[in-house]
Design a protein around this motif. Structure first.
Motif, short mmCIF file in Angstrom:
data_model
loop_
_atom_site.label_atom_id
_atom_site.label_comp_id
_atom_site.label_asym_id
_atom_site.label_seq_id
_atom_site.Cartn_x
_atom_site.Cartn_y
_atom_site.Cartn_z
N ALA A 44 19.33 -14.56 -2.62
CA ALA A 44 19.52 -14.75 -1.18
C ALA A 44 18.17 -14.96 -0.53
N GLU A 45 18.12 -15.88 0.44
CA GLU A 45 16.89 -16.13 1.19
C GLU A 45 17.09 -15.71 2.64
N TYR A 46 16.18 -14.87 3.11
CA TYR A 46 16.21 -14.33 4.46
C TYR A 46 15.13 -15.00 5.29
N SER A 47 15.48 -15.45 6.48
CA SER A 47 14.51 -16.06 7.39
C SER A 47 13.55 -14.99 7.89
N LEU A 48 12.27 -15.28 7.83
CA LEU A 48 11.28 -14.35 8.36
C LEU A 48 11.21 -14.41 9.89
N PHE A 49 11.81 -15.42 10.49
CA PHE A 49 11.88 -15.48 11.95
C PHE A 49 12.96 -14.55 12.49
N THR A 50 14.06 -14.40 11.74
CA THR A 50 15.19 -13.61 12.22
C THR A 50 15.53 -12.41 11.35
N ASN A 72 8.69 -16.72 0.22
CA ASN A 72 8.95 -18.11 -0.17
C ASN A 72 8.81 -18.96 1.09
N GLY A 73 7.59 -19.30 1.48
CA GLY A 73 7.35 -20.06 2.71
C GLY A 73 7.66 -19.21 3.92
N ILE A 74 8.63 -19.65 4.72
CA ILE A 74 9.04 -18.89 5.92
C ILE A 74 10.27 -18.04 5.64
N ASN A 75 10.55 -17.82 4.37
CA ASN A 75 11.68 -17.00 3.95
C ASN A 75 11.20 -15.91 3.01
N ALA A 76 12.06 -14.90 2.85
CA ALA A 76 11.86 -13.88 1.83
C ALA A 76 13.04 -14.00 0.88
N LYS A 77 12.75 -13.99 -0.42
CA LYS A 77 13.81 -14.21 -1.41
C LYS A 77 14.05 -12.93 -2.21
N SER A 88 0.84 -1.19 0.00
CA SER A 88 0.00 0.00 0.00
C SER A 88 0.88 1.25 0.00
N ALA A 89 0.34 2.33 -0.48
CA ALA A 89 1.09 3.58 -0.59
C ALA A 89 1.68 3.98 0.75
N GLY A 90 2.96 4.29 0.75
CA GLY A 90 3.63 4.76 1.95
C GLY A 90 4.01 3.68 2.94
N ALA A 91 3.87 2.42 2.57
CA ALA A 91 4.23 1.32 3.48
C ALA A 91 5.68 0.91 3.23
N GLY A 92 6.58 1.52 3.95
CA GLY A 92 7.99 1.18 3.82
C GLY A 92 8.59 1.68 2.51
N ILE A 93 9.69 1.04 2.11
CA ILE A 93 10.41 1.43 0.91
C ILE A 93 9.84 0.72 -0.31
N ARG A 94 9.76 -0.60 -0.23
CA ARG A 94 9.25 -1.43 -1.32
C ARG A 94 8.04 -2.26 -0.87
N GLY A 95 7.33 -1.80 0.12
CA GLY A 95 6.24 -2.55 0.68
C GLY A 95 6.71 -3.27 1.93
N LEU A 96 5.81 -4.04 2.53
CA LEU A 96 6.11 -4.73 3.78
C LEU A 96 5.88 -6.22 3.63
N ILE A 97 6.64 -6.98 4.40
CA ILE A 97 6.36 -8.40 4.58
C ILE A 97 6.03 -8.56 6.05
N VAL A 98 4.79 -8.94 6.34
CA VAL A 98 4.34 -9.13 7.72
C VAL A 98 4.22 -10.63 7.95
N PHE A 99 4.76 -11.08 9.08
CA PHE A 99 4.90 -12.51 9.36
C PHE A 99 4.35 -12.85 10.73
N ASN A 100 3.55 -13.92 10.81
CA ASN A 100 3.06 -14.42 12.08
C ASN A 100 4.06 -15.45 12.58
N ALA A 101 4.83 -15.08 13.60
CA ALA A 101 5.87 -15.96 14.15
C ALA A 101 5.32 -16.91 15.21
#
Length: 143
Positions: free
Chosen positions: A110-116, A99-104, A60-73
């Motif tokens: 590179a794959e980043y863990s959404l937990f960390t 990408n599942g529990i990661n962001a690619k 959505s407009a104005g949500a961060g730089i390139r949008g947000l990834i919100v994760f239920n941990a």
């Protein structure tokens, strides 16, 4: 002697105070933008957040730089990250995908863990934002 002791305690307390690390930005690729987004998990586009280990992309407009990834941990703990690749300059390919529990990152795969928010061998973690539960179905993401 008591004055020196009190001064040392005060000085130690002063040095140990640290700002919230989520608002610090030591990453040269990602600027700081102030924003606030309210997400209602009753809405279909955010309903998946009701389940642990699930994530949504918010563009959505104005949500961060390139949008947000919100994760239920899990256990009522929600995490939010910017969708911009933290180790790439802002280009056409620097918006991460879920990408599942990661962001690619499509620039370097590179794959980043959404937990960390971390990726193996990468200098910078994902840019994290604050998340506040407003009620049972509404969360606020902000910085």
């Amino acid at each position: 002697m008591k004055r020196i002791f009190y001064f040392l305690i005060l000085f130690t307390v002063f040095l140990s105070c640290d700002r919230d690390s989520q608002t610090d930005n030591n990453n040269p690729y990602l600027p700081n933008y102030s924003f606030e987004v309210i997400l209602n998990m009753s809405f279909p586009q955010y309903s998946v957040l009701a389940y642990p280990s699930s994530a949504v992309y918010v563009n959505s407009a104005g949500a961060g730089i390139r949008g947000l990834i919100v994760f239920n941990a899990g256990s009522g703990n929600f995490l939010a990250y910017d969708a911009a690749c933290p180790n790439q300059p802002l280009t056409d390919c620097s918006t991460m995908t879920i990408n599942g529990i990661n962001a690619k990152c499509p620039c370097d795969d590179a794959e980043y863990s959404l937990f960390t928010g971390l990726a193996a061998g990468k200098q910078y973690p994902m840019k994290a934002y604050r998340v506040q539960m407003i009620d049972a179905t509404t969360i606020k993401v902000f910085n």
